[in-house]
Write an enzyme that holds these catalytic residues in place. Structure first.
Site, PDB file in Angstrom:
ATOM      1  N   HIS A 115       7.733  -7.011  -2.272  1.00 30.72           N
ATOM      2  CA  HIS A 115       6.750  -6.347  -1.059  1.00 30.72           C
ATOM      3  C   HIS A 115       8.118  -7.226   0.103  1.00 30.72           C
ATOM      4  O   HIS A 115       7.677  -6.939   1.429  1.00 30.72           O
ATOM      5  CB  HIS A 115       5.798  -7.292  -0.597  1.00 30.72           C
ATOM      6  CG  HIS A 115       4.521  -6.344  -1.008  1.00 30.72           C
ATOM      7  ND1 HIS A 115       4.729  -5.058  -1.410  1.00 30.72           N
ATOM      8  CD2 HIS A 115       3.345  -6.722  -1.945  1.00 30.72           C
ATOM      9  CE1 HIS A 115       3.275  -4.539  -2.114  1.00 30.72           C
ATOM     10  NE2 HIS A 115       2.926  -5.685  -2.136  1.00 30.72           N
ATOM     11  N   SER A 141      -4.785   3.305   3.686  1.00 28.49           N
ATOM     12  CA  SER A 141      -5.304   1.967   2.671  1.00 28.49           C
ATOM     13  C   SER A 141      -5.471   1.065   2.495  1.00 28.49           C
ATOM     14  O   SER A 141      -6.034   0.397   1.823  1.00 28.49           O
ATOM     15  CB  SER A 141      -3.478   2.611   1.785  1.00 28.49           C
ATOM     16  OG  SER A 141      -3.976   2.673   0.455  1.00 28.49           O
ATOM     17  N   LYS A 148       0.438  -1.547   0.073  1.00 31.26           N
ATOM     18  CA  LYS A 148       0.316  -0.170   0.019  1.00 31.26           C
ATOM     19  C   LYS A 148       1.009   0.903   0.273  1.00 31.26           C
ATOM     20  O   LYS A 148       0.096   2.232   0.581  1.00 31.26           O
ATOM     21  CB  LYS A 148      -1.206   0.094   1.689  1.00 31.26           C
ATOM     22  CG  LYS A 148      -1.913  -1.602   1.524  1.00 31.26           C
ATOM     23  CD  LYS A 148      -2.163  -1.920   0.210  1.00 31.26           C
ATOM     24  CE  LYS A 148      -3.175  -0.921  -0.575  1.00 31.26           C
ATOM     25  NZ  LYS A 148      -3.647  -1.538  -2.181  1.00 31.26           N
TER      26      LYS A 148
END
Ligand code: A3P
Length: 285
Positions: free
Chosen positions: A97, A127, A42
């Site tokens: 990530h 988010s 995010k």
């Protein structure tokens, strides 16, 4: 918890990750020309999936008009990589990530470059809270307060935000890594694109930078089916609950945090980072 895999202390959604895909990463061969965008979830991953291939192909718009973002710059750790890897053209754009400690051997052995995108953790949490409401492969976030506790304790996808940042701040990558913030990109995208293209050693004219900035604006991406995740079936991502390209601004946390929540959030983040020599580029008040 069974929607998630437990992998080296991280929670990963089973929908997109498997033990095979994680093994695939460890055996993946990085090329010197590869460029990886690293983000905590995010923080602007999809935005970089739009930007990076355009910086690497001198602004040729064909891919963003014909290939969904997740295949243009695939996730290193997801199942999909094995399917599309042979279609990627050099220089390859990837996203991940992963924390630094899980990057595979061949990454370290290569000269592949990294752009680390960091976003204000309060906006990341907001988010993520909406994303958990719209994505069926993620656990229901509960109340905002409950989700905040999970976030601060790191009981969320890819673990604690501060661990991710700390790991990627302390690398031995030297000039192979560049740091940028989501906020810098929001404030002046052409300038951010210029900084990235200089780092990547690409010579792009002002016209090309301008063209890339236009095609990577929130407004343009939101209407591009190859970029707004509308090709994902509604049973997986329900944009009626919350669109993937939701607000695209800096500071939306101000509309969500009470002053007590903000004080708690800030004190936990500060404590986690108290021994760090780097300072965060935003004030958390
Ligand atoms: P918001 O939910 O705050 O709107 P990720 O891709 O890492 O999952 O991050 C998603 C966040 O990046 C969402 O934030 C999304 O709107 C934002 N984003 C995606 N493309 C963007 C763009 N072109 N400009 C600004 N924000 C963008």
């Amino acid at each position: 918890e069974e929607m998630y895999l437990h992998y080296h202390g991280l929670l990963l959604p089973k929908e997109t990750h498997s033990l095979e895909s994680l093994k695939f990463v460890q055996e993946f061969t990085f090329e010197d020309e590869d460029v990886v965008t690293v983000t905590y979830p995010k923080s602007g991953t999809a935005w970089m999936q739009e930007i990076l291939p355009l910086l690497l192909n001198d602004g040729d718009l064909t891919p963003i008009q014909t290939i969904p973002n997740w295949d243009r710059a695939p996730w290193l750790e997801e199942k999909r990589l094995a399917v599309v890897v042979d279609q990627l053209k050099s220089p390859r754009a990837l996203v991940t990530h992963f924390p630094y400690r899980l990057m595979p051997h061949s990454f370290h052995a290569s000269k592949a470059k990294v752009i680390y995108v960091m976003r204000n953790p309060m906006d990341v949490m907001v988010s993520s809270y909406y994303f958990h409401q719209m994505a069926a492969f993620l656990q229901d976030p509960g109340t905002f307060e409950e989700f905040m506790d999970k976030f601060l304790e790191g009981r969320v996808l890819f673990g604690k935000w501060t661990d991710h940042v700390k790991g990627w701040r302390h690398t031995d990558l030297g000039d192979r890594i560049m740091y940028i913030t989501y906020e810098e990109m929001v404030q002046d995208l052409p300038a951010a694109l210029r900084r990235m293209s200089d780092f990547l050693g690409r010579k792009l004219s002002d016209e090309v930078i301008q063209k890339i900035a236009e095609h990577c604006s929130f407004k343009t991406m939101k209407t591009n089916n190859m970029s707004n995740f509308s090709l994902v079936p509604k049973i997986y991502m329900d944009s009626d609950k919350s669109p993937f390209l939701r607000k695209g601004v800096a500071g939306d946390w101000k509309n969500h945090f009470s002053s007590e929540q903000q004080a708690k959030f800030t004190s936990v983040i500060r404590k986690d980072l108290e021994k760090e020599s780097f300072s965060l580029p935003w004030s958390l008040d």
